[in-house]
Design an enzyme around this catalytic site. Structure first.
Site, PDB file in Angstrom:
ATOM      1  N   LYS A 150       0.853  -1.202   0.000  1.00 41.62           N
ATOM      2  CA  LYS A 150       0.000   0.000   0.000  1.00 41.62           C
ATOM      3  C   LYS A 150       0.882   1.244   0.000  1.00 41.62           C
ATOM      4  O   LYS A 150       1.098   1.903   1.030  1.00 41.62           O
ATOM      5  CB  LYS A 150      -0.941  -0.015   1.201  1.00 41.62           C
ATOM      6  CG  LYS A 150      -2.111   0.949   1.072  1.00 41.62           C
ATOM      7  CD  LYS A 150      -3.114   0.725   2.191  1.00 41.62           C
ATOM      8  CE  LYS A 150      -4.284   1.702   2.129  1.00 41.62           C
ATOM      9  NZ  LYS A 150      -5.160   1.465   0.955  1.00 41.62           N
ATOM     10  N   GLU A 182      -8.909  -4.967  -9.734  1.00 41.49           N
ATOM     11  CA  GLU A 182      -9.609  -4.397  -8.579  1.00 41.49           C
ATOM     12  C   GLU A 182     -10.089  -3.016  -8.973  1.00 41.49           C
ATOM     13  O   GLU A 182      -9.849  -2.545 -10.085  1.00 41.49           O
ATOM     14  CB  GLU A 182      -8.674  -4.323  -7.372  1.00 41.49           C
ATOM     15  CG  GLU A 182      -7.401  -3.535  -7.608  1.00 41.49           C
ATOM     16  CD  GLU A 182      -6.402  -3.644  -6.469  1.00 41.49           C
ATOM     17  OE1 GLU A 182      -6.798  -4.062  -5.368  1.00 41.49           O
ATOM     18  OE2 GLU A 182      -5.225  -3.292  -6.681  1.00 41.49           O
TER      19      GLU A 182
END
Length: 287
Positions: A150, A182
């Site tokens: 992330k 995603e």
């Protein structure tokens, strides 16, 4: 507008006074990671999962994280208190710090990292998107290959979201090699007409969503069948329901993909059920 209090490297300061060095590697090289924890009723939800992922991101990038979970929890709670936050998010950004000069090479190991946290008020439980669903437009997935970390390098997700909005949609789903990876800032799901929930399996290709993990638990408690596998845009467009999951949107129905309605073009029953169950479970786990 009330000025927020922000945490910067050990100090709680007014947001207009919150500053880091222009030589910080997060600014110069996007050499940083982040987490966002949601707040309901003034309390954090899913906090241990977010801290576990933060530590994993730091390890993957060989980045120092000299604060333990207890200290980070203390900082989060103090920011929530100082900003009187009842519902919204706490963002945490960690960078490799600044060694004083721009250089691709990592600085000395003793270089202090930069840690910044700030709050952001947002309606989560009664959000319009949660009630009415969102429309998504597909965009090519042109991000780097380690999406499981992330990082703060969010330029392409921002570009994809803007392209989706220009196409009349609310958000973007990213597509690579013919399958959905995603959403631009969330995990993508669909429900087949056979009643099977499908979401992409974990790998370097997607972020291991903390909300995704809890929704998998909630789905199991509701006796829903789940398959973790890839699916195409066409498969999602013909699905019974679609939705996305993230810390800032919980479970949000997707009612159209590239102007093709999903089902009858309204939030589906299972999506609504999962959203309600996730909120109940989250309130049970608050810290």
């Amino acid at each position: 507008m009330t000025q927020r209090t922000v945490y910067v490297n050990g100090d709680y300061v007014a947001e207009q006074d919150a500053k880091v060095s222009v030589f910080d590697r997060g600014f110069l090289l996007a050499d940083g990671v982040y987490e966002v924890s949601s707040v309901l009723d003034g309390k954090l939800i899913d906090f241990p999962g977010h801290m576990q992922r933060l530590k994993r991101s730091a390890v993957e990038l060989e980045m120092a994280l000299p604060w333990g979970d207890d200290k980070l929890l203390e900082i989060h709670r103090e920011l929530i208190r100082l900003n009187a936050l009842k519902e919204g998010m706490v963002y945490l950004q960690l960078t490799r710090g600044s060694a004083g000069d721009r250089d691709f090479g990592y600085p000395e190991a003793a270089t202090p990292p930069t840690l910044v946290l700030f709050t952001q008020a947002k309606v989560l439980v009664e959000s319009r998107s949660g009630r009415e669903g969102i429309r998504v437009a597909t965009q090519p997935d042109w991000r780097w290959a380690r999406r499981d970390i992330k990082t703060v390098q969010l330029l392409y997700p921002a570009m994809a979201k803007m392209a989706a909005k220009a196409a009349g949609a609310d958000d973007a789903w990213l597509v690579e090699s013919g399958v959905v990876t995603e959403g631009a800032s969330n995990n993508a799901w669909m429900l087949t007409h056979e009643g099977v929930l499908v979401t992409r399996e974990l790998s370097h290709a997607i972020l291991p969503g903390i909300t995704r993990a809890v929704v998998l638990e909630v789905a199991a408690s509701l006796s829903l069948r789940v398959e973790e596998r890839s699916f195409s845009v066409a498969e999602a467009q013909s699905a019974k329901e679609c939705f996305v999951t993230s810390a800032s949107s919980f479970v949000t129905p997707v009612i159209a993909i590239d102007d093709v309605n999903i089902g009858d073009g309204y939030p589906g029953e299972v999506s609504r059920q999962l959203r309600e169950a996730y909120i109940v479970e989250s309130r049970r786990r608050v810290m």
